[in-house]
Design an enzyme around this catalytic site. Structure first.
Site, PDB file in Angstrom:
ATOM      1  N   GLY A 340     -25.882  10.581   4.464  1.00  0.00           N
ATOM      2  CA  GLY A 340     -24.853   9.676   4.363  1.00  0.00           C
ATOM      3  C   GLY A 340     -23.672  10.163   4.209  1.00  0.00           C
ATOM      4  O   GLY A 340     -23.503  11.420   4.065  1.00  0.00           O
ATOM      5  N   GLY A 342     -19.272   9.012   3.815  1.00  0.00           N
ATOM      6  CA  GLY A 342     -18.153   8.033   3.502  1.00  0.00           C
ATOM      7  C   GLY A 342     -16.857   8.447   3.398  1.00  0.00           C
ATOM      8  O   GLY A 342     -16.493   9.657   3.243  1.00  0.00           O
ATOM      9  N   GLY A 343     -15.894   7.904   2.955  1.00  0.00           N
ATOM     10  CA  GLY A 343     -14.669   8.111   2.337  1.00  0.00           C
ATOM     11  C   GLY A 343     -14.666   9.133   1.145  1.00  0.00           C
ATOM     12  O   GLY A 343     -13.705   9.624   1.201  1.00  0.00           O
ATOM     13  N   GLY A 345     -16.937  11.203   0.339  1.00  0.00           N
ATOM     14  CA  GLY A 345     -17.710  12.493   0.397  1.00  0.00           C
ATOM     15  C   GLY A 345     -18.861  12.358   1.302  1.00  0.00           C
ATOM     16  O   GLY A 345     -18.813  11.520   2.204  1.00  0.00           O
ATOM     17  N   VAL A 347     -23.478  12.514   1.143  1.00  0.00           N
ATOM     18  CA  VAL A 347     -24.662  12.356   0.408  1.00  0.00           C
ATOM     19  C   VAL A 347     -25.607  13.192   1.016  1.00  0.00           C
ATOM     20  O   VAL A 347     -26.042  13.337   2.325  1.00  0.00           O
ATOM     21  CB  VAL A 347     -25.175  11.275   0.413  1.00  0.00           C
ATOM     22  CG1 VAL A 347     -26.315  10.894  -0.630  1.00  0.00           C
ATOM     23  CG2 VAL A 347     -24.189  10.188  -0.361  1.00  0.00           C
ATOM     24  N   LYS A 361     -24.507  12.929  -4.089  1.00  0.00           N
ATOM     25  CA  LYS A 361     -23.210  12.473  -3.687  1.00  0.00           C
ATOM     26  C   LYS A 361     -22.178  13.545  -4.016  1.00  0.00           C
ATOM     27  O   LYS A 361     -21.614  13.780  -5.182  1.00  0.00           O
ATOM     28  CB  LYS A 361     -22.626  11.339  -4.216  1.00  0.00           C
ATOM     29  CG  LYS A 361     -21.439  10.747  -3.610  1.00  0.00           C
ATOM     30  CD  LYS A 361     -20.919   9.601  -4.291  1.00  0.00           C
ATOM     31  CE  LYS A 361     -21.656   8.427  -4.186  1.00  0.00           C
ATOM     32  NZ  LYS A 361     -20.689   7.168  -4.628  1.00  0.00           N
ATOM     33  N   ASP A 460     -17.637  -3.781  -4.627  1.00  0.00           N
ATOM     34  CA  ASP A 460     -17.694  -3.355  -3.499  1.00  0.00           C
ATOM     35  C   ASP A 460     -19.202  -3.545  -2.824  1.00  0.00           C
ATOM     36  O   ASP A 460     -20.144  -2.745  -2.424  1.00  0.00           O
ATOM     37  CB  ASP A 460     -17.622  -1.938  -3.203  1.00  0.00           C
ATOM     38  CG  ASP A 460     -17.167  -1.283  -1.835  1.00  0.00           C
ATOM     39  OD1 ASP A 460     -16.926  -2.001  -0.789  1.00  0.00           O
ATOM     40  OD2 ASP A 460     -17.309  -0.188  -1.686  1.00  0.00           O
TER      41      ASP A 460
END
Length: 643
Positions: A340, A342-343, A345, A347, A361, A460
């Site tokens: 994974g 995202g913004g 970092g 995973v 993560k 979120d």
């Protein structure tokens, strides 16, 4: 024309000015650090003798460490007891405090007197004593001053105000526990006030004084242009941090003028061609200072790391294992398998020593304030629920940060519902399974809102942050935007909007719609529920009416009104159509524009699990309506707001 030698002198001058020891060209780093004040929630501009947050220990005195939680509450540890700090008056050297163990529960499990022994604080004369008796039988009742503790024994508790003769109530001597607490002398605790008056008095706190000499010794330093603190090597010694160096009491302007003269003299030598040898001599004689100046360029990052360490220290034992970054590299096989991104970092899949798979993560180093790291640890470490992902450990190794979670073999909910293209490679979920996933997510949210001593608002909720284990049981993850609040606190303050576009409640980005609360999570859940149903996929993007493009949930509502089915993919039976209809109706209830019109998450669960026949048709949400003039559904929504 500039000659090669003069050009070399100019280059050397630039290098000299950029590497000049801090006593000549740069501010004392301790001065710039201790010049910063502490602010948290309603407390602002707090300085010496207090320290904490962005003020390291050398900016204050032992016993005056204050901690900020989620930019809302300030606390201070006095001996074995923790207090919320409501107000600090540095001119009068006083502060108002509240015992944290009484904030949410008058029946504190910490049966100890309020004590300031061996601390720099003392009670003001404006304080009165209150004796509270626990584990008493009902025969001891004092009219109005009785309340029941719901701690299993269900025995009564009583309180007696200072000045009242305890011997007038001999039955109190047989109570199991007696403690003494302090409240303000202005608190009204008459016999008719009862536990409500006691609660109000305890919540308002009491005043204490600290020795004014610590403030007075700082005055002269401040007047000379310095910042107050303690010697970094000897905390018993006062230090006045100044722009030109560190002094025992006040900044020496005479020495500063002398240094300025020296600097001018050096520049004169450089201009006349004698600068190179002089620069070499200065640098050689000030190696330590030059190195210190260079190292301060990284001091901001180090301070942020110290802030995180201080936060971890205040949390005590979290029951989490701390790993080094080399441990993280080993468990992920040098970050071999990325699962994974995202913004925040990336995973990676990993494996710990007991053979269990984990998700690691790794946070971007660009997040140097560590806010996401603190949010995750502060919130998720307080949870234990089958629908909340488990945090197993963390890594804080300098600026490198990582969080280690249980591994969820079926990934995120997003890949099952987001793209039709994924249906060829990803196993589709049955309507019954989607329905159970929806209920599981709601129960996880209910736990966050009601099941913890501190209410956790996620901010979120979206398919990407819902992970599925091997049995497709959902677990809420990613608490990087979470905020903590008191369980009985309905509205919270927020400095900036947070969340993902498309799932953010209107009040989060526009206060005119209402206050931000747990209902903001309900809105995000509702948007996700509609996405799970698939209603958003069935909107005709070629529609001529702009409302179908910009307000697609209105089209879903219209289809719901037509009673001819939602026209969703995969619905082949009556049972499946009922599931889709139920989830759609609940989703529309959740995304009502005005927060008070939305159900609580507890009511959401009741609607999902209850009879479809008893589920009322939700009012039509309309973002174009003024939040002030919107009255539609006010009556129907009253039944949805019961906790």
């Amino acid at each position: 024309m500039t000659t090669p030698s003069s050009f070399l002198v100019l280059i050397t001058l630039v290098l000299f000015l950029t590497t000049l020891p801090q006593s000549y060209s740069q501010k004392n780093d301790s001065f710039s650090i201790c010049s910063q004040s502490f602010s948290c929630g309603t407390l602002t501009n707090v300085s010496y003798p207090f320290w904490g947050g962005n003020r390291p220990k050398f900016c204050g005195i032992d016993g005056f460490k204050i901690t900020c939680m989620q930019n809302q509450n300030t606390s201070i540890q006095v001996g074995s007891q923790k207090f919320h700090v409501l107000n600090i008056n540095q001119n009068a050297s006083t502060m108002r405090m509240v015992r944290t163990d009484f904030v949410y529960d008058r029946c504190s499990s910490n049966f100890t007197n309020t004590s300031l022994n061996a601390s720099p604080f003392s009670f003001l004369p404006t304080v009165q004593n209150v004796s509270i008796f626990y584990n008493c039988s009902s025969e001891n009742s004092i009219v109005g001053n009785t309340f029941t503790c719901q701690n299993g024994s269900k025995k009564h508790a009583f309180y007696v105000v200072n000045g009242t003769q305890v011997k007038q109530f001999p039955g109190l001597q047989n109570c199991g526990v007696r403690i003494q607490v302090q409240v303000s002398h202005d608190a009204v605790l008459d016999s008719e006030g009862g536990v409500v008056a006691l609660k109000k008095a305890l919540d308002e706190g009491f005043d204490v004084r600290y020795d004014a000499k610590w403030s007075s010794e700082c005055t002269a330093c401040k007047e000379s242009g310095g910042a107050c603190g303690r010697n970094e090597n000897d905390s018993a010694q006062f230090s006045c941090y100044c722009s030109g160096g560190t002094y025992d009491s006040v900044c020496s302007t005479h020495k500063n003028r002398r240094k300025n003269k020296v600097l001018k003299l050096v520049l004169g030598f450089v201009a006349t061609g004698f600068g190179l040898p002089l620069i070499a001599v200065i640098i050689c004689r000030n190696k330590a200072k030059v190195w210190k100046f260079i190292s301060t360029r990284f001091s901001k990052r180090k301070r942020n790391d110290r802030d995180i360490e201080a936060f971890l220290e205040t949390q005590g034992s979290l029951g989490l294992k701390r790993y080094s970054f080399s441990d993280v590299k080993k468990m992920t096989d040098s970050f071999k398998v990325k699962i994974g991104e995202g913004g925040y970092g990336s995973v990676y899949k990993g494996k710990i020593l007991n053979g269990c798979c984990v998700a690691v993560k790794v946070l971007n180093e660009s997040k140097d304030n560590g806010e996401e790291f603190i949010n995750e640890v502060a919130s998720i470490s307080k949870t234990s629920h089958v629908n909340i992902v488990t945090l197993l450990g963390f890594c804080l190794d300098g600026s490198r940060k990582a969080l280690i979670y249980e591994f969820m073999s079926n990934g995120s909910l997003e890949k099952y519902i987001k793209n039709k293209e994924a249906e060829t490679t990803t196993q589709s979920l049955s309507w019954e399974r989607l329905y159970q996933i929806a209920i599981g997510i709601a129960k996880g949210l209910e736990y966050l809102h009601k099941g913890c001593n501190t209410r956790i608002l996620h901010f979120d909720i979206k398919p990407h942050n819902i992970l599925l284990d091997e049995t497709y049981r959902p677990k809420i993850s990613d608490f990087g935007l979470a905020k903590l609040s008191a369980r009985d606190e309905s509205i919270i303050s927020m400095s900036n909007a947070r969340g993902t576009i498309g799932y953010v409640a209107p009040e989060v980005w526009n206060k005119s719609f209402g206050g931000v609360s747990h209902k903001s999570d309900v809105y995000s859940y509702g948007m996700m529920l509609l996405e799970m149903v698939g209603g958003m996929k069935n909107i005709n993007v070629e529609a001529s009416r702009s409302s179908e493009i910009y307000f697609p949930h209105l089209v879903i509502y219209k289809k719901l009104e037509q009673e001819s089915g939602l026209g969703l993919d995969g619905v082949v039976s009556t049972e499946e159509n009922e599931i889709a209809k139920r989830m759609t109706m609940v989703g529309l209830w959740c995304i009502q524009t005005i927060p008070s019109h939305r159900p609580t998450i507890t009511r959401v669960i009741e609607m999902l699990e209850g009879s479809l026949d008893k589920l009322e048709m939700p009012p039509k949400p309309d973002l174009s309506s003024s939040p002030i003039s919107t009255t539609e559904s006010s009556t129907a929504s009253k039944s949805l707001n019961s906790v």
